[in-house]
Scaffold this motif. Structure first.
Motif, PDB file in Angstrom:
ATOM      1  N   ASN A 138      -5.801  11.606  -2.917  1.00  0.00           N
ATOM      2  CA  ASN A 138      -4.881  10.489  -3.114  1.00  0.00           C
ATOM      3  C   ASN A 138      -5.308   9.623  -4.301  1.00  0.00           C
ATOM      4  N   ILE A 140      -7.081  10.430  -6.959  1.00  0.00           N
ATOM      5  CA  ILE A 140      -6.783  11.124  -8.219  1.00  0.00           C
ATOM      6  C   ILE A 140      -5.293  11.040  -8.506  1.00  0.00           C
ATOM      7  N   ASN A 141      -4.497  11.326  -7.480  1.00  0.00           N
ATOM      8  CA  ASN A 141      -3.047  11.346  -7.660  1.00  0.00           C
ATOM      9  C   ASN A 141      -2.479   9.999  -8.093  1.00  0.00           C
ATOM     10  N   CYS A 142      -3.126   8.918  -7.664  1.00  0.00           N
ATOM     11  CA  CYS A 142      -2.576   7.651  -8.141  1.00  0.00           C
ATOM     12  C   CYS A 142      -3.421   7.061  -9.257  1.00  0.00           C
ATOM     13  N   THR A 179       1.755   9.938  -2.946  1.00  0.00           N
ATOM     14  CA  THR A 179       2.018  10.447  -4.289  1.00  0.00           C
ATOM     15  C   THR A 179       2.248  11.958  -4.261  1.00  0.00           C
ATOM     16  N   ASP A 180       1.386  12.666  -3.517  1.00  0.00           N
ATOM     17  CA  ASP A 180       1.589  14.101  -3.334  1.00  0.00           C
ATOM     18  C   ASP A 180       2.952  14.365  -2.707  1.00  0.00           C
TER      19      ASP A 180
END
Ligand code: SF4
Lengths: 160, 420
Positions: A92, A94-96, B142-143
């Motif tokens: 999460n 990394i993704n944001c 986000t995923d």
């Protein structure tokens, strides 16, 4: 200066980072008001912009709530340094676009309140209070790419 | 060298012949599960980035569950955002209040889970669906946004760990006890980043409901997914539950597949287990903790709110009275109706329990049974973290429905075997 807030414990979980009772919103500023509330009630009053959270093994275990990352980011924390991170929390972050530092050694060289400087590219943590310098493995290239793009959505948008 | 079932499913999803642990892949997603806590944020992100679209309106399953029916104004707003989005995109499988249920009980029951597929959901216990020989994992918002818009996600192929469940379970011992014993042995990060593959006699003797209780808790050992092979029991369940598309592909681990670790368990020696606060790895045999006074019993959730669980609890509660507050939460409307039709509600009512609508509710300290400071709850849920079901100074003791029911009667942690 970037002050370290050290929680010398393993398995700090997402319920402690942002309790479920506050999940009725996804507003980052709202979440930030309760950051780490069930771990350290006084945290939000003492944290300053650019500060660093330090934890042990398996930081962020538990729920998939990205709210945990948002609460920390909303509290203007620069990064979290932990020996290891739980899988979904790590992903999460990394993704944001939030950089995490995984280092089995670094927590041994940081005391609560120490002034910390981080060199992300070179991959080391500098403890300005004690003079200690600790290397860490920078995030893998694909993760850095996602972070540099401004998060996963910007990243996938490029290929859409 | 051969591949594990997890590797085979991921290889197919990445359109590759083989994949190896550690490899980064772009995988095609077959089903995306969306609920009321993590999806509204994903929707906002998509709108903000100007990519407000869905990759396939038939492959996204939406159900509010955490705070449904809305517990307050803020959660009502979350539900409204979810509702508007689902309508705007004409999501085919949108379960509204009255049909909505606890996601991980609802999706298999309504026939959305097929072997060989890749399923993601904005919830850590999405690993539940691995009981159907599928790859299934929990993701954040986000995923989730990326999966909704593109039908694809990046994954690091996990290494697999094999858990061999030898022997048969004794009466009064259930799959919940097995998974609590496993996590007590390997720890909450014992399977960090790995696939937990369950095999063995005890597993083959379990119903799909019982199996799901185990894959549900794979995340409590840090795993990326939990997975079980397809067999006759799986087939029977699917024959009954799959609706339109009845086709699926069955993958099996090769005999020479590589495992980072193999753990054997003698399930015939297992006893009812209770995970003491504040980690799911705190499991001890009931004999070590019996007598500890409780304030509340909670029977429900995606771990143990299925019909079989309610039957087990009802059998013990029949003709008895509970000594503490006891909350029974059928996980989906179908389970709710089934329990009512079978007369279980009469048993719960006569025993002095309250029966709630399907919801996550108090499992995550949301509503419908939140604990006060210092209170203790024996619960069939999957997490006993600090503050999980209410006040940070309250305590959660994880157990099987049988142990929760027996403990409700006594008002203290109780060995269910005395009631069987
Ligand atoms: S029942 Fe509990 S564990 Fe399951 S999805 Fe709901 S909140 Fe999560």
């Amino acid at each position: 200066m970037s002050r370290a807030h050290v929680y010398n414990r393993d398995h700090i979980n997402t319920d402690e980072i942002i309790p479920a009772r506050y999940l009725n919103t996804d507003d980052e500023q709202e979440l930030a008001k309760h950051c780490l509330e069930d771990l350290d009630e006084g945290f939000v009053d003492k944290v300053a912009e650019g500060d660093i959270i330090v934890g042990g093994e398996d930081f962020g275990c538990g729920s998939s709530r990205e709210h945990a990352v948002w609460a920390i980011r909303g509290a203007k924390v620069q990064t979290v340094i932990a020996r290891t991170f739980a899988r979904i929390f790590y992903r999460n972050a990394i993704n944001c676009g939030f950089y995490l530092i995984e280092s089995p050694e670094a927590p041994d060289h940081i005391n609560d309140g120490d002034d910390i400087e981080i060199n992300y590219e070179a991959g080391y943590v500098m403890n300005k209070t004690t003079g200690a310098e600790i290397k860490f493995n920078p995030l893998p290239d694909f993760a850095v790419e996602i972070i540099n793009d401004g998060g996963l959505l910007e990243h996938v948008k490029k290929s859409m | 060298m051969g591949m594990t079932i997890t590797e085979k499913i991921l290889a197919k999803a990445a359109n590759k012949k083989t994949v190896r642990p550690g490899e980064l892949i772009d995988a095609k997603i077959d089903v995306v599960m969306c609920h009321d806590v993590t999806t509204p944020a994903a929707i906002s992100m998509l709108v903000e980035k100007g990519i407000d679209k869905v990759f396939d309106k038939d492959k996204i399953v939406v159900t509010p569950d955490h705070f449904q029916p809305a517990k307050d104004v803020k959660s009502a707003e979350l539900h409204r955002r979810l509702d508007r989005w689902a309508r705007r995109h004409q999501i085919t499988h949108y379960y509204e209040l009255g049909r909505a249920g606890v996601c991980h009980a609802l999706l298999p029951e309504q026939g959305h889970i097929r072997p060989g597929e890749v399923i993601v959901g904005g919830d850590s216990h999405t690993c539940t669906y691995g009981a159907f020989a599928a790859f299934s994992t929990g993701i954040g918002s986000t995923d989730l946004a990326a999966a909704i818009a593109t039908g694809k996600l990046w994954f690091k192929v996990p290494a697999s760990m094999k858990l061999v469940l030898n022997g048969s379970l004794a009466p009064g011992v259930y799959s919940k006890d097995v998974i609590l014993a496993i996590i007590a042995r390997i720890g909450t990060d014992g399977a960090l980043y790995q696939a937990m593959e369950f095999v063995g006699l005890a597993l083959s003797e379990m119903s799909m409901e019982a199996r799901m209780t185990m894959t549900n808790m794979a995340i409590e050992a840090g795993a990326k997914n939990g997975i079980m092979a397809f067999d006759d029991t799986t087939k029977r369940y699917l024959d009954e539950h799959l609706k339109d598309e009845k086709e699926y592909t069955v993958y099996e681990s090769d005999a020479d597949a590589a495992y980072v670790r193999v753990e054997e368990f003698d399930c015939s020696a297992f006893e009812p287990m209770v995970a003491l606060p504040h980690l799911p790895s705190g499991g001890v045999p009931i004999g070590d903790c019996a007598g500890e006074a409780m304030d509340q019993a909670y029977i429900g959730s995606c771990t143990n709110g299925r019909i079989e669980d309610l039957r087990i609890a009802a059998k013990i509660l029949k003709g008895k009275k509970v000594a503490i507050r006891t909350i029974v939460v059928p996980a989906t409307p179908t389970i709710w109706k089934q329990a009512m039709d079978e007369g279980l509600f009469d048993i719960f009512y006569d025993a002095g329990c309250v029966i709630s609508a399907p919801t996550c509710g108090a499992c995550l300290g949301g509503f419908m049974g939140v604990l006060a400071e210092g209170e203790k709850c024996v619960s069939t849920t999957n997490r006993n973290f600090v503050g999980r079901m209410g006040h940070p100074k309250s305590e959660v003791y994880l157990a099987s429905p049988a142990t929760a029911a027996a403990s409700a009667i006594q008002g203290k942690l109780t060995d269910p075997r005395g009631y069987i």
